[in-house]
Design a protein around this motif. Structure first.
Motif, mmCIF file in Angstrom:
data_model
loop_
_atom_site.group_PDB
_atom_site.id
_atom_site.type_symbol
_atom_site.label_atom_id
_atom_site.label_comp_id
_atom_site.label_asym_id
_atom_site.label_seq_id
_atom_site.Cartn_x
_atom_site.Cartn_y
_atom_site.Cartn_z
ATOM 1 N N PRO A 251 0.823 -1.216 0.000
ATOM 2 C CA PRO A 251 0.000 0.000 0.000
ATOM 3 C C PRO A 251 0.855 1.263 0.000
ATOM 4 C CG PRO A 251 -0.033 -1.059 2.153
ATOM 5 C CD PRO A 251 0.660 -2.011 1.236
ATOM 6 N N PRO A 252 0.296 2.359 -0.528
ATOM 7 C CA PRO A 252 1.026 3.641 -0.574
ATOM 8 C C PRO A 252 1.400 4.113 0.834
ATOM 9 C CG PRO A 252 -0.950 3.704 -1.940
ATOM 10 C CD PRO A 252 -1.036 2.452 -1.122
ATOM 11 N N PRO A 253 2.535 4.795 1.000
ATOM 12 C CA PRO A 253 3.465 5.202 -0.068
ATOM 13 C C PRO A 253 4.431 4.107 -0.498
ATOM 14 C CG PRO A 253 4.257 6.004 2.028
ATOM 15 C CD PRO A 253 2.931 5.344 2.317
ATOM 16 N N GLY A 254 4.382 2.940 0.193
ATOM 17 C CA GLY A 254 5.247 1.841 -0.168
ATOM 18 C C GLY A 254 6.172 1.444 0.964
ATOM 19 N N SER A 255 7.051 0.526 0.676
ATOM 20 C CA SER A 255 8.039 0.050 1.646
ATOM 21 C C SER A 255 9.331 0.834 1.466
ATOM 22 C CB SER A 255 8.293 -1.444 1.432
ATOM 23 O OG SER A 255 9.256 -1.925 2.345
ATOM 24 N N THR A 256 9.926 1.272 2.571
ATOM 25 C CA THR A 256 11.129 2.108 2.504
ATOM 26 C C THR A 256 12.359 1.285 2.130
ATOM 27 O OG1 THR A 256 10.253 3.621 4.174
ATOM 28 C CG2 THR A 256 12.629 3.684 3.781
ATOM 29 N N VAL A 257 13.024 1.686 1.070
ATOM 30 C CA VAL A 257 14.273 1.056 0.632
ATOM 31 C C VAL A 257 15.476 1.834 1.143
ATOM 32 C CG1 VAL A 257 15.661 0.452 -1.398
ATOM 33 C CG2 VAL A 257 13.176 0.095 -1.416
ATOM 34 N N TYR A 258 15.370 3.153 1.126
ATOM 35 C CA TYR A 258 16.463 4.036 1.572
ATOM 36 C C TYR A 258 15.841 5.212 2.305
ATOM 37 C CZ TYR A 258 19.695 8.010 1.204
ATOM 38 O OH TYR A 258 20.446 9.113 1.478
ATOM 39 N N TYR A 259 16.499 5.616 3.410
ATOM 40 C CA TYR A 259 16.035 6.766 4.194
ATOM 41 C C TYR A 259 17.261 7.571 4.603
ATOM 42 C CZ TYR A 259 13.760 9.341 8.053
ATOM 43 O OH TYR A 259 13.286 10.317 8.890
ATOM 44 N N SER A 260 17.350 8.814 4.138
ATOM 45 C CA SER A 260 18.570 9.608 4.327
ATOM 46 C C SER A 260 18.896 9.857 5.789
ATOM 47 C CB SER A 260 18.446 10.943 3.588
ATOM 48 O OG SER A 260 17.364 11.708 4.098
ATOM 49 N N GLU A 261 17.887 9.970 6.663
ATOM 50 C CA GLU A 261 18.153 10.246 8.071
ATOM 51 C C GLU A 261 18.906 9.100 8.738
ATOM 52 O OE1 GLU A 261 17.071 13.284 10.148
ATOM 53 O OE2 GLU A 261 17.665 13.661 8.092
#
Length: 673
Positions: A251-261
């Motif tokens: 479901p949106p927004p989706g699964s996180t692949v990369y997170y800059s923090e």
């Protein structure tokens, strides 16, 4: 152009005489006829999407080109995705025109199949094809930036369009505050409706998807607008970026692949202080001294002939004037080459690279481009100085020492001037001392600012050295007086500053999603058929210091402008101001009242204050991450007589990079791979 010889076969101007930023494509009809697609126009100039038969182009018959779409105000710059959505065996053209729309154009008849428009938006992203729903027609992930126009966007949206109808399959669209211009890519999965789309978002902490109108103060150039820290300007918070993976089953927004923090430490781990590097370069290349003074010390411009990098007049004392006799460790005694790339010694690099990074915390109106005016003399740049961010006093005291400067120059090029001969004798005396001293070497001359006193506390090993030291100290003192050391303006500017940027995270610039790559897992690994790698780069840089007017600021400004007659009151502080000066003054007051200005102690890059010796650079980081897709409801799937879909082998991936697998915009049906 001939690929074999490089010879130009045909060279013709585009039919409408516009500029072109478009990467052309070639596609083929069923009868073998090859056609060329090309676009014209730009962000603020109208243009068209054109098609011409390759044979006609080779013959130079550019007049036979057909305009498939025309916009009088904005151009066609973004390459399309070429995929058959009609089932006739000919690739169709799914193209994002810059002005708010995505069109599906029949590749055989050139008729528009569908048109999806998001008003008040622009798009730089090539659509990414894939099977989102269960039919056999590819769908398309698209991105739009919403606002008055580049580079001012209020927010960004992401959705997936049905390949048959052009209707959004994700409604409402996914929204982020800053937005990313990177084009998406697709992970091809077994079956229909299982493909995974990868896309970027850029947002503001605690203000995700909030958006909101703003404009830059009058006179802010486009370059600095595009490098603004929108999150700090608008919300006084930190910005971040993510890569999401989304599909029909995620479901949106989706699964996180990369997170800059989560990657701050690694993305700052190899940062180099290029401000120090610039100073080191000047230290080893004295021929650039006047250039350095011209950029970093603009107050010297009337006292130096900046066209002559070697000072020749008595009134222009060199910054490399005072010899320092001490036992401090130096970086090198050698003068570097007069040109080429400066490569500092490893000890310098270590001091530049290894920095401790603390936890970082940070405390719908249109912008009329025609009203842009220069900044000089406005209230927006009052109080600014021409100084760079150096702690001159501390840095020069500890600077590496080199033997060069005015005396070195005059030794090579003798003069008949009496004072020059005195200097030459002094230089020779220094050489004699260096040969007879116990340490065999005298520490060479350190880079000095002639306004500062000669360093005290330096160890003097004999009277001869002391006499030379006193003579040059006396001459330096005269120069200090000559340059007006007691001048109040000089005192105001002589702040103690550190060398290089402050500890800040900077901004990421997101231009490309990256590329898929084969999994590095062994083929007998249980997750091999469920995995694929994604390779991408991130890059952060220091922002420009800009000023933004938010709705509350605009309300304040409008209220004060309605009271403009106050500037005719002799008792008013605005008395004798003209209209523009009054507007600038009250704009300044309203921004200070709302505290929307960026702090002065930050590190900023300015086009107006470019200094090649003080360029604050960021850091690029390249990642290779493994994506593994498995089904969470495995038991339920097996009971239904089905199995979990696997990631297709890499040689069967259909859109694994920007503009497709071969960077030619072609997405082929799965059976053709």
């Amino acid at each position: 152009m001939s690929g074999k010889t490089g010879k130009v076969i045909s060279w013709k101007g585009v039919p409408d005489g516009r500029e072109s930023y478009y990467s052309p494509q070639v596609y083929t009809w069923l009868d073998g006829t090859q056609l060329v697609l090309f676009g014209t126009g730009g962000e603020t100039h109208g243009g068209s999407l054109w098609v011409i038969k390759l044979d006609d182009l080779i013959k130079g018959d550019i007049d036979k080109a057909i305009a498939l779409f025309t916009d009088k105000f904005k151009g066609v710059m973004t390459p399309p995705a070429l995929a058959d959505v009609t089932g006739d065996g000919v690739e169709d053209i799914i193209v994002p025109v810059f002005n708010a729309s995505v069109l599906a154009i029949n590749g055989q008849t050139f008729k528009v199949i569908w048109n999806y428009t998001q008003p008040m938006s622009e798009s730089y992203s090539t659509p990414s094809p894939g099977f989102y729903n269960d039919d056999d027609v590819p769908d398309f992930l698209i991105k739009f930036a919403h606002g008055p126009g580049f580079p001012v966007y209020y927010h960004s949206t992401t959705t997936i369009l049905d390949g048959k109808t052009g209707k959004p399959l994700i409604a409402p669209p996914i929204r982020d505050t800053v937005g990313a211009q990177a084009s998406p890519i697709t992970v091809s999965m077994e079956g229909r409706g299982n493909d995974v789309f990868l896309y970027w978002v850029a947002d503001c902490l605690d203000h995700e998807g909030q958006g909101g109108e703003f404009k830059f103060v009058e006179g802010t150039n486009v370059h600095e607008q595009s490098r603004s820290d929108f999150c700090r300007l608008r919300f006084k918070t930190n910005g971040y970026s993510k890569i999401y993976a989304i599909s029909q089953h995620i479901p949106p927004p989706g699964s996180t692949v990369y997170y800059s923090e989560e990657r701050v430490e690694v993305e700052h781990s190899s940062w180099i202080n290029t401000t120090k590097e610039g100073l080191e370069y000047v230290l080893s290349h004295p021929e650039y001294l006047d250039e350095y003074r011209r950029f970093s010390h603009p107050e010297y411009t009337e006292k130096l002939d900046i066209n002559n990098i070697i000072p020749k007049e008595e009134g222009s004392e060199s910054l490399f004037e005072t010899p320092i006799f001490d036992n401090t460790e130096r970086t090198t005694y050698k003068k570097g080459p007069s040109s080429g790339v400066f490569r500092p010694q490893s000890s310098i690099l270590n001091s530049m690279k290894h920095n401790d990074y603390p936890d970082y915390t940070y405390p719908d109106t249109y912008y009329d481009q025609d009203q842009v005016r220069g900044r000089q003399g406005t209230a927006f740049n009052r109080g600014r100085t021409g100084y760079s961010d150096y702690d001159y006093d501390n840095y020069y005291q500890n600077a590496p020492k080199y033997q060069y400067g005015r005396d070195k120059y005059r030794e090579r090029y003798p003069s008949n001037n009496r004072k020059d001969k005195v200097r030459q004798r002094n230089a020779l005396n220094v050489k004699k001392i260096s040969k007879s001293a116990d340490n065999n070497k005298v520490k060479p001359i350190a880079m000095r600012d002639t306004r500062t006193k000669t360093r005290t506390g330096a160890k003097v090993e004999n009277s001869a050295k002391s006499n030379i030291f006193k003579k040059i100290h006396k001459r330096s003192s005269k120069q200090l007086h000559k340059f007006g050391r007691n001048n109040s303006e000089h005192k105001r500017r002589r702040k103690r500053r550190h060398v290089g940027p402050h500890d800040e995270k900077g901004l990421q610039r997101l231009l490309s999603t990256g590329s898929l790559a084969p999994s590095l897992l062994p083929k007998d690994h249980p997750l091999y058929n469920h995995s694929v790698d994604v390779v991408f780069a991130t890059y952060w840089f220091f922002p420009a210091k800009t000023r933004a007017i938010l709705p509350e600021d605009q309300h304040c400004i409008e209220k004060k402008m309605s009271e403009e007659t106050i500037r005719f009151d002799p008792k008013s502080k605005y008395y004798k101001m003209d209209h523009d000066a009054y507007e600038h003054a009250i704009t300044d007051e309203c921004l200070q009242k709302s505290s929307h200005d960026l702090p002065d102690e930050g590190t900023y890059e300015s086009q107006d204050k470019y200094d090649p010796f003080n360029v604050h650079m960021g850091q690029m980081t390249v990642y290779r991450l493994r994506l593994t897709c498995t089904c969470s409801n495995q038991t339920e799937i097996e009971m239904a007589g089905k199995r979990c879909g696997q990631i297709l082998p890499f040689n069967q991936q259909q859109w694994y990079a920007y503009m497709g697998n071969n960077a030619d915009s072609h997405w082929m049906p799965r059976g053709d791979i």
